[in-house]
Design a protein around this motif. Structure first.
Motif, short mmCIF file in Angstrom:
data_model
loop_
_atom_site.label_atom_id
_atom_site.label_comp_id
_atom_site.label_asym_id
_atom_site.label_seq_id
_atom_site.Cartn_x
_atom_site.Cartn_y
_atom_site.Cartn_z
N LEU A 75 99.22 54.21 69.77
CA LEU A 75 98.76 54.63 71.09
C LEU A 75 97.52 55.53 71.01
O LEU A 75 96.76 55.64 71.97
CB LEU A 75 99.88 55.33 71.84
CG LEU A 75 99.70 55.60 73.33
CD1 LEU A 75 99.26 54.34 74.08
CD2 LEU A 75 100.98 56.14 73.94
N SER A 76 97.31 56.17 69.86
CA SER A 76 96.12 56.99 69.64
C SER A 76 95.96 58.04 70.73
O SER A 76 94.90 58.17 71.35
CB SER A 76 94.87 56.10 69.56
OG SER A 76 93.74 56.81 69.11
N ASN A 84 95.01 53.49 76.43
CA ASN A 84 95.08 52.04 76.49
C ASN A 84 96.19 51.63 77.47
O ASN A 84 97.37 51.67 77.12
CB ASN A 84 95.34 51.47 75.10
CG ASN A 84 95.23 49.96 75.04
OD1 ASN A 84 95.59 49.26 75.99
ND2 ASN A 84 94.73 49.46 73.92
N GLN A 85 95.80 51.26 78.68
CA GLN A 85 96.77 50.94 79.72
C GLN A 85 97.57 49.68 79.39
O GLN A 85 98.74 49.56 79.75
CB GLN A 85 96.08 50.79 81.07
CG GLN A 85 95.40 52.06 81.56
CD GLN A 85 96.38 53.22 81.70
OE1 GLN A 85 97.50 53.05 82.20
NE2 GLN A 85 95.98 54.41 81.25
N ALA A 89 101.58 49.55 79.18
CA ALA A 89 102.37 48.60 79.96
C ALA A 89 103.34 47.84 79.07
O ALA A 89 104.50 47.59 79.45
CB ALA A 89 101.44 47.63 80.70
N LYS A 90 102.88 47.44 77.90
CA LYS A 90 103.77 46.73 76.97
C LYS A 90 104.89 47.63 76.48
O LYS A 90 106.05 47.21 76.36
CB LYS A 90 102.96 46.17 75.79
CG LYS A 90 102.11 44.96 76.15
CD LYS A 90 101.41 44.41 74.93
CE LYS A 90 100.67 43.12 75.25
NZ LYS A 90 101.59 42.02 75.59
N VAL A 138 101.15 64.25 78.87
CA VAL A 138 101.63 64.22 80.25
C VAL A 138 101.31 62.88 80.89
O VAL A 138 102.15 62.28 81.58
CB VAL A 138 101.02 65.38 81.07
CG1 VAL A 138 101.31 65.20 82.56
CG2 VAL A 138 101.55 66.72 80.57
N GLN A 139 100.11 62.37 80.67
CA GLN A 139 99.73 61.06 81.22
C GLN A 139 100.63 59.95 80.69
O GLN A 139 101.05 59.06 81.44
CB GLN A 139 98.28 60.76 80.88
CG GLN A 139 97.27 61.64 81.58
CD GLN A 139 95.85 61.40 81.09
OE1 GLN A 139 95.48 60.27 80.74
NE2 GLN A 139 95.05 62.45 81.04
N VAL A 140 100.93 59.99 79.40
CA VAL A 140 101.80 58.97 78.80
C VAL A 140 103.20 59.05 79.40
O VAL A 140 103.80 58.04 79.77
CB VAL A 140 101.86 59.15 77.26
CG1 VAL A 140 102.95 58.25 76.66
CG2 VAL A 140 100.50 58.81 76.64
#
Length: 291
Positions: A75-76, A84-85, A89-90, A138-140
């Motif tokens: 995910l880096s 990486n959206q 999603a995956k 937080v975004q993840v």
């Protein structure tokens, strides 16, 4: 024939405070044939991002018997590239399908300008990096709708700009973002040997309530020019010194799930099971002593 998503029965919904092993493709058949007596299994999330095929079919069948953890390597989060959206999603779809107890990623970065490196690269431990990484976690978590765990890295160099000890960086990250900590005891030992800090002091600096999983693995030693560096290769049994550090971790953090990782030069499944049994024996011994 591959099982349709959601058609198979899911196994245990929670991971016990026992040792598990990493599930690798070479062991799929042996796991299904023998159902080894380990507490749970962990897989690398990205290996199951395909739309179908044997990996997902095997995981469907194996998940019916074992609790599961998803451990990401791609995910880096620490990169300055946009998250990486498609990857997120995956990952979210995989979580919905297999209902893992734990989901984890690394305190690292792997991409720049959209180009990915096949490694988990260290961050400079600065206030700017801490602020950036905290916001990204937080975004993840918002995207996935759940908490993730962040794993401390093994490292072989240190940035001159780093001004925060790694254990403090990890603690503040968890407190700011609400993530948990996946404490890799082997990584602590490897980095402590490479950089000359006190591995036991690292353990004592991490608040007990943040740690939800422990990793154990083997390392190799590279020697050159009269010096040596430890490399976190996941290719050997857990070193005796790491078992000693694990005992200290259990004494500090209590009975939490521990995972034996082995990714290269894979032995027979029985070897991994024996390592997990050794971890369970340490857990039980520490429990008896504390009672």
């Amino acid at each position: 024939m591959s099982t349709k998503p959601g058609a198979s029965r899911l196994g245990p919904s929670s991971i016990p405070a026992r040792a598990g092993i990493g599930l690798r493709a070479d062991h799929y058949d042996a796991v299904l044939e023998t159902l080894p007596p380990v507490g749970w299994l962990e897989v690398h999330s990205e290996n199951y991002f395909g739309a179908g095929g044997k990996p997902l079919d095997y995981l469907e069948r194996i998940r019916a018997h074992y609790a599961l953890s998803l451990h990401g390597v791609g995910l880096s989060i620490g990169s300055t590239d946009p998250l990486n959206q498609r990857h997120l999603a995956k990952l979210k779809g995989l979580i919905q399908r297999f209902e893992p107890t734990l989901v984890s990623e690394h305190l690292s970065w792997s991409s720049v300008g959209g180009r990915y490196l096949n490694d988990l690269l260290p961050l400079p431990y600065t206030e700017d990096a801490l602020d950036h990484f905290s916001k990204r976690v937080v975004q993840v978590q918002d995207a996935l709708g759940r908490q993730i765990l962040i794993e401390n890295p093994s490292s072989y160099l240190q940035y001159a700009a780093s001004a925060i000890p790694e254990w403090e960086f990890l603690t503040v990250l968890a407190e700011r973002s609400g993530c948990g900590v996946l404490l890799d005891v082997n990584n602590i030992y490897v980095s402590a040997r490479n950089h000359g800090f006190d591995a036991s002091a690292y353990l004592r600096a991490i608040p007990r309530h943040l740690v939800r999983e422990i990793h154990l693995a083997g390392f190799t030693v590279n020697r050159f020019a009269g010096s040596e560096i430890l490399i976190d290769t996941h290719s050997r049994p857990v070193d005796p010194a790491v078992w000693v550090l694990y005992r200290q971790a259990v004494a500090r953090f209590g009975a939490i799930p521990a995972l034996v990782e082995w990714d290269t030069d894979l032995p027979e499944l029985a070897v991994l099971v024996a390592e997990a049994e050794h971890a369970d024996a340490i857990l039980e011994e520490c429990h008896v002593q504390a009672a």
